[in-house]
Motif scaffolding. Structure first.
Motif, PDB file in Angstrom:
ATOM      1  N   GLU A  53      39.510  54.067  42.241  1.00  8.42           N
ATOM      2  CA  GLU A  53      38.589  53.626  43.292  1.00  8.42           C
ATOM      3  C   GLU A  53      37.878  52.328  42.892  1.00  8.42           C
ATOM      4  N   GLY A  54      37.919  52.004  41.592  1.00 11.14           N
ATOM      5  CA  GLY A  54      37.212  50.829  41.105  1.00 11.14           C
ATOM      6  C   GLY A  54      35.781  51.112  40.716  1.00 11.14           C
ATOM      7  N   GLU A  98      42.037  34.704  38.489  1.00 11.11           N
ATOM      8  CA  GLU A  98      41.788  35.932  39.254  1.00 11.11           C
ATOM      9  C   GLU A  98      41.767  35.639  40.754  1.00 11.11           C
ATOM     10  N   GLN A  99      41.076  34.595  41.152  1.00  8.85           N
ATOM     11  CA  GLN A  99      41.020  34.208  42.563  1.00  8.85           C
ATOM     12  C   GLN A  99      42.404  33.835  43.095  1.00  8.85           C
ATOM     13  N   HIS A 102      44.535  36.934  43.543  1.00  6.68           N
ATOM     14  CA  HIS A 102      44.098  37.680  44.726  1.00  6.68           C
ATOM     15  C   HIS A 102      44.657  37.042  45.998  1.00  6.68           C
ATOM     16  N   GLN A 103      44.565  35.725  46.088  1.00  2.00           N
ATOM     17  CA  GLN A 103      45.036  35.037  47.288  1.00  2.00           C
ATOM     18  C   GLN A 103      46.556  35.048  47.396  1.00  2.00           C
ATOM     19  N   GLN A 106      47.578  39.066  47.490  1.00  5.39           N
ATOM     20  CA  GLN A 106      46.720  39.990  48.238  1.00  5.39           C
ATOM     21  C   GLN A 106      46.446  41.263  47.426  1.00  5.39           C
ATOM     22  N   PHE A 107      46.247  41.061  46.139  1.00  4.37           N
ATOM     23  CA  PHE A 107      46.002  42.158  45.205  1.00  4.37           C
ATOM     24  C   PHE A 107      44.501  42.343  45.078  1.00  4.37           C
ATOM     25  N   LYS A 108      44.009  43.554  45.358  1.00  2.89           N
ATOM     26  CA  LYS A 108      42.576  43.817  45.274  1.00  2.89           C
ATOM     27  C   LYS A 108      42.193  44.031  43.815  1.00  2.89           C
ATOM     28  N   ILE A 109      41.496  43.073  43.254  1.00  2.00           N
ATOM     29  CA  ILE A 109      41.102  43.131  41.842  1.00  2.00           C
ATOM     30  C   ILE A 109      39.686  43.688  41.755  1.00  2.00           C
ATOM     31  N   PHE A 110      39.531  44.803  41.027  1.00  2.62           N
ATOM     32  CA  PHE A 110      38.217  45.410  40.831  1.00  2.62           C
ATOM     33  C   PHE A 110      37.480  44.751  39.671  1.00  2.62           C
ATOM     34  N   TYR A 111      38.179  44.498  38.600  1.00  3.97           N
ATOM     35  CA  TYR A 111      37.614  43.883  37.405  1.00  3.97           C
ATOM     36  C   TYR A 111      38.772  43.416  36.540  1.00  3.97           C
TER      37      TYR A 111
END
Length: 131
Positions: A53-54, A98-99, A102-103, A106-111
């Motif tokens: 869940e992060g 990291e940015q 993500h772009q 489209q990978f949701k990075i929690f940390y």
């Protein structure tokens, strides 16, 4: 976000009181001493769900032991392979990467974590003295 179980909420509350990352086994012992009746398997399951869940951050040591904590902005370390000391570092050279990841994906990075492995100054001295 899925609804959290009582076990997950208890673990999050316990982690909030921790000043440093903790293993599942140590968390189990700590919670037992506080009167919790959660079993070790329940703690592992809850930590795994919270990690997905992060809500919990996991860091694996060279020994293979996993340490858990609440997510913090960044975790970066210098870890000695000889004595196991872990020194936190504040610099972060990967924010832009990291940015971009993500772009692009489209990978949701929690940390993220960044860890360098080597020998601390003390262990370098020990190895030099025995050579």
């Amino acid at each position: 976000m899925a609804r959290r179980t009582r076990s997950q909420e208890k673990i999050l509350l316990a982690l909030k009181g921790m000043s440093q990352p903790i293993s599942a086994q140590a968390l189990y012992i700590e919670m037992r001493q506080e009167g919790s009746t959660l079993g070790l398997a329940t703690i592992y399951r809850a930590l795994d769900a919270l990690k997905l869940e992060g809500a919990v951050q996991m860091r694996t040591l060279p020994s293979g032991e996993a340490l858990y904590s609440l997510p913090q902005e960044d975790r970066h370390h210098l870890t000695c392979l000889q004595c196991g000391i872990s020194i936190a570092i504040d610099e972060c050279p990967v924010h832009a990467l990291e940015q971009q990841l993500h772009q692009t994906h489209q990978f949701k990075i929690f940390y993220h974590t960044l860890e360098f492995f080597g020998l601390c100054p003390q262990c370098q001295g020990i190895l030099s003295a025995t050579s």
